[in-house]
Design a protein around this motif. Structure first.
Motif, PDB file in Angstrom:
ATOM      1  N   LEU A  25       0.830  -1.208   0.000  1.00  0.00           N
ATOM      2  CA  LEU A  25       0.000   0.000   0.000  1.00  0.00           C
ATOM      3  C   LEU A  25       0.863   1.256   0.000  1.00  0.00           C
ATOM      4  CD1 LEU A  25      -2.911   1.017  -0.002  1.00  0.00           C
ATOM      5  CD2 LEU A  25      -2.807   1.049   2.511  1.00  0.00           C
ATOM      6  N   PHE A  26       1.880   1.307   0.849  1.00  0.00           N
ATOM      7  CA  PHE A  26       2.786   2.458   0.860  1.00  0.00           C
ATOM      8  C   PHE A  26       3.489   2.599  -0.491  1.00  0.00           C
ATOM      9  CE2 PHE A  26       3.221   2.037   5.683  1.00  0.00           C
ATOM     10  CZ  PHE A  26       2.570   3.239   5.959  1.00  0.00           C
ATOM     11  N   TRP A  27       3.891   1.502  -1.077  1.00  0.00           N
ATOM     12  CA  TRP A  27       4.594   1.513  -2.352  1.00  0.00           C
ATOM     13  C   TRP A  27       3.694   2.059  -3.456  1.00  0.00           C
ATOM     14  CZ3 TRP A  27       7.092  -3.575  -4.578  1.00  0.00           C
ATOM     15  CH2 TRP A  27       7.996  -3.251  -5.604  1.00  0.00           C
ATOM     16  N   GLN A  28       2.429   1.710  -3.401  1.00  0.00           N
ATOM     17  CA  GLN A  28       1.478   2.165  -4.407  1.00  0.00           C
ATOM     18  C   GLN A  28       1.125   3.643  -4.226  1.00  0.00           C
ATOM     19  OE1 GLN A  28      -2.291   0.178  -4.071  1.00  0.00           O
ATOM     20  NE2 GLN A  28      -3.147   1.159  -5.862  1.00  0.00           N
ATOM     21  N   ARG A  29       0.911   4.071  -2.983  1.00  0.00           N
ATOM     22  CA  ARG A  29       0.391   5.419  -2.736  1.00  0.00           C
ATOM     23  C   ARG A  29       1.418   6.422  -2.231  1.00  0.00           C
ATOM     24  NH1 ARG A  29      -5.366   4.590   0.325  1.00  0.00           N
ATOM     25  NH2 ARG A  29      -6.336   3.291  -1.261  1.00  0.00           N
ATOM     26  N   GLY A  30       2.467   5.933  -1.562  1.00  0.00           N
ATOM     27  CA  GLY A  30       3.400   6.843  -0.906  1.00  0.00           C
ATOM     28  C   GLY A  30       3.041   7.017   0.555  1.00  0.00           C
ATOM     29  N   TYR A  31       3.934   7.649   1.285  1.00  0.00           N
ATOM     30  CA  TYR A  31       3.738   7.811   2.720  1.00  0.00           C
ATOM     31  C   TYR A  31       2.611   8.793   3.036  1.00  0.00           C
ATOM     32  CZ  TYR A  31       4.601   8.956   7.590  1.00  0.00           C
ATOM     33  OH  TYR A  31       4.451   9.164   8.934  1.00  0.00           O
ATOM     34  N   GLU A  32       2.711   9.995   2.506  1.00  0.00           N
ATOM     35  CA  GLU A  32       1.753  11.044   2.846  1.00  0.00           C
ATOM     36  C   GLU A  32       0.332  10.710   2.406  1.00  0.00           C
ATOM     37  OE1 GLU A  32       2.205  13.582   4.818  1.00  0.00           O
ATOM     38  OE2 GLU A  32       4.373  13.295   5.006  1.00  0.00           O
ATOM     39  N   ALA A  33       0.189  10.057   1.263  1.00  0.00           N
ATOM     40  CA  ALA A  33      -1.142   9.765   0.726  1.00  0.00           C
ATOM     41  C   ALA A  33      -1.793   8.543   1.362  1.00  0.00           C
ATOM     42  CB  ALA A  33      -1.057   9.578  -0.786  1.00  0.00           C
ATOM     43  N   THR A  34      -1.086   7.879   2.261  1.00  0.00           N
ATOM     44  CA  THR A  34      -1.633   6.703   2.945  1.00  0.00           C
ATOM     45  C   THR A  34      -1.945   7.073   4.388  1.00  0.00           C
ATOM     46  OG1 THR A  34      -0.267   5.246   1.572  1.00  0.00           O
ATOM     47  CG2 THR A  34      -1.214   4.293   3.569  1.00  0.00           C
ATOM     48  N   SER A  35      -3.197   6.998   4.731  1.00  0.00           N
ATOM     49  CA  SER A  35      -3.606   7.316   6.109  1.00  0.00           C
ATOM     50  C   SER A  35      -3.677   6.047   6.951  1.00  0.00           C
ATOM     51  CB  SER A  35      -4.983   7.992   6.092  1.00  0.00           C
ATOM     52  OG  SER A  35      -5.975   7.052   5.697  1.00  0.00           O
ATOM     53  N   MET A  36      -3.768   6.232   8.247  1.00  0.00           N
ATOM     54  CA  MET A  36      -3.952   5.064   9.116  1.00  0.00           C
ATOM     55  C   MET A  36      -5.276   4.378   8.795  1.00  0.00           C
ATOM     56  SD  MET A  36      -1.492   4.050  10.925  1.00  0.00           S
ATOM     57  CE  MET A  36      -2.098   3.002  12.234  1.00  0.00           C
ATOM     58  N   THR A  37      -6.290   5.150   8.441  1.00  0.00           N
ATOM     59  CA  THR A  37      -7.572   4.555   8.057  1.00  0.00           C
ATOM     60  C   THR A  37      -7.395   3.678   6.824  1.00  0.00           C
ATOM     61  OG1 THR A  37      -8.788   6.415   8.996  1.00  0.00           O
ATOM     62  CG2 THR A  37      -9.954   5.070   7.372  1.00  0.00           C
ATOM     63  N   ASP A  38      -6.599   4.167   5.849  1.00  0.00           N
ATOM     64  CA  ASP A  38      -6.313   3.348   4.659  1.00  0.00           C
ATOM     65  C   ASP A  38      -5.646   2.039   5.064  1.00  0.00           C
ATOM     66  OD1 ASP A  38      -7.235   5.394   2.949  1.00  0.00           O
ATOM     67  OD2 ASP A  38      -5.225   6.271   2.769  1.00  0.00           O
ATOM     68  N   LEU A  39      -4.687   2.126   5.971  1.00  0.00           N
ATOM     69  CA  LEU A  39      -3.974   0.926   6.421  1.00  0.00           C
ATOM     70  C   LEU A  39      -4.914  -0.041   7.132  1.00  0.00           C
ATOM     71  CD1 LEU A  39      -0.724   2.706   7.565  1.00  0.00           C
ATOM     72  CD2 LEU A  39      -0.849   0.932   5.800  1.00  0.00           C
ATOM     73  N   VAL A  40      -5.737   0.488   8.030  1.00  0.00           N
ATOM     74  CA  VAL A  40      -6.700  -0.350   8.750  1.00  0.00           C
ATOM     75  C   VAL A  40      -7.622  -1.059   7.757  1.00  0.00           C
ATOM     76  CG1 VAL A  40      -8.731  -0.253  10.265  1.00  0.00           C
ATOM     77  CG2 VAL A  40      -6.635   0.941  10.914  1.00  0.00           C
ATOM     78  N   ASP A  41      -8.129  -0.308   6.784  1.00  0.00           N
ATOM     79  CA  ASP A  41      -9.042  -0.891   5.798  1.00  0.00           C
ATOM     80  C   ASP A  41      -8.336  -1.913   4.917  1.00  0.00           C
ATOM     81  OD1 ASP A  41     -11.016   0.747   6.802  1.00  0.00           O
ATOM     82  OD2 ASP A  41     -10.917   2.197   5.152  1.00  0.00           O
ATOM     83  N   HIS A  42      -7.154  -1.579   4.440  1.00  0.00           N
ATOM     84  CA  HIS A  42      -6.426  -2.457   3.522  1.00  0.00           C
ATOM     85  C   HIS A  42      -5.945  -3.736   4.209  1.00  0.00           C
ATOM     86  CE1 HIS A  42      -4.087  -3.351  -0.078  1.00  0.00           C
ATOM     87  NE2 HIS A  42      -3.048  -3.621   0.689  1.00  0.00           N
ATOM     88  N   LEU A  43      -5.470  -3.604   5.440  1.00  0.00           N
ATOM     89  CA  LEU A  43      -4.927  -4.755   6.153  1.00  0.00           C
ATOM     90  C   LEU A  43      -6.010  -5.556   6.869  1.00  0.00           C
ATOM     91  CD1 LEU A  43      -2.371  -3.066   5.538  1.00  0.00           C
ATOM     92  CD2 LEU A  43      -1.504  -3.759   7.736  1.00  0.00           C
ATOM     93  N   GLY A  44      -7.163  -4.923   7.112  1.00  0.00           N
ATOM     94  CA  GLY A  44      -8.230  -5.606   7.828  1.00  0.00           C
ATOM     95  C   GLY A  44      -7.882  -5.862   9.283  1.00  0.00           C
ATOM     96  N   ILE A  45      -7.093  -4.950   9.849  1.00  0.00           N
ATOM     97  CA  ILE A  45      -6.629  -5.084  11.235  1.00  0.00           C
ATOM     98  C   ILE A  45      -7.081  -3.849  12.009  1.00  0.00           C
ATOM     99  CG2 ILE A  45      -4.577  -5.245  12.707  1.00  0.00           C
ATOM    100  CD1 ILE A  45      -3.140  -6.480  10.264  1.00  0.00           C
ATOM    101  N   ALA A  46      -7.499  -4.048  13.228  1.00  0.00           N
ATOM    102  CA  ALA A  46      -7.935  -2.927  14.059  1.00  0.00           C
ATOM    103  C   ALA A  46      -6.778  -1.949  14.284  1.00  0.00           C
ATOM    104  CB  ALA A  46      -8.464  -3.437  15.395  1.00  0.00           C
ATOM    105  N   ARG A  47      -7.113  -0.675  14.345  1.00  0.00           N
ATOM    106  CA  ARG A  47      -6.128   0.379  14.560  1.00  0.00           C
ATOM    107  C   ARG A  47      -5.282   0.108  15.809  1.00  0.00           C
ATOM    108  NH1 ARG A  47      -6.299   5.950  12.740  1.00  0.00           N
ATOM    109  NH2 ARG A  47      -8.231   5.314  11.743  1.00  0.00           N
TER     110      ARG A  47
END
Length: 193
Positions: free
Chosen positions: A19-41
């Motif tokens: 996800l970071f590789w596709q979007r970059g650091y700034e454009a990836t939010s914690m919400t994006d990570l939670v949604d993409h990984l399917g893991i609770a914050r």
């Protein structure tokens, strides 16, 4: 009794890297990570720390998985110069075919974060140092085996190739015309004659 994790941290780290590789650091939010990984914050924070910590772990993973392959390519027994040429040509071809516009995760990090993030800059420099050292070693071997003229400086050539290869990755990410990338690589390789 401690609870076991309901997810595989290694798989989660790989998914975060993608996800970071596709979007970059700034454009990836914690919400994006939670949604993409399917893991609770809370589980993400408990396992990996902050978003920045997770990014650095993903970058370290990328380098750990890709750097040894580059070293192996350049340290095969026998003639060394064909391996150097093949690596540079492969970088140009991969950049020319970068249909996803992802580039190289290390190069992307250098462009996005290294100027203002010393931790990211340190990891970028470490990865580039590995490649520069492997190129220098291969070119030194090539010189010792009379494949490279004695008046060439292996370290300076390695640095030039490193800069070229990272530039190829960056330009490939921006969708440059493939012929431009291939021509640049071919011209750089004439310096090894």
């Amino acid at each position: 009794m401690a609870r076991t994790k309901a997810f595989d941290p290694d798989a989660a780290l790989q998914a975060a890297l993608e996800l970071f590789w596709q979007r970059g650091y700034e454009a990836t939010s914690m919400t994006d990570l939670v949604d993409h990984l399917g893991i609770a914050r809370a589980s993400l924070y408990a396992t990996f720390g902050s978003k920045h910590d997770l990014y650095l772990k993903a970058l370290e993973r990328y380098s750990r998985l890709s750097d040894p392959g580059l070293i192996a390519e350049l340290s095969q027994p026998g003639p060394a110069l064909p391996a150097v040429r093949a690596l540079v040509t492969r970088f140009a071809e991969e950049a020319a075919r970068d249909d996803l516009g992802r580039g190289c995760f290390v190069t992307n990090t250098a462009a996005e974060l290294a100027a203002h993030d010393r931790h990211a800059a340190r990891q970028v420099e470490a990865s580039w140092a590995v490649l520069e050292t492997a190129l220098t070693s291969a070119l030194t071997r090539a010189q010792a085996q009379d494949e490279l003229p004695a008046d060439r400086d292996p370290r300076a050539l390695a640095r030039m190739l490193l800069v070229l290869m990272q530039g190829l990755r960056l330009m490939g990410k921006s969708g440059q015309e493939p012929g431009r990338l291939r021509d640049a690589a071919e011209q750089a390789l004439t310096l090894l004659d």
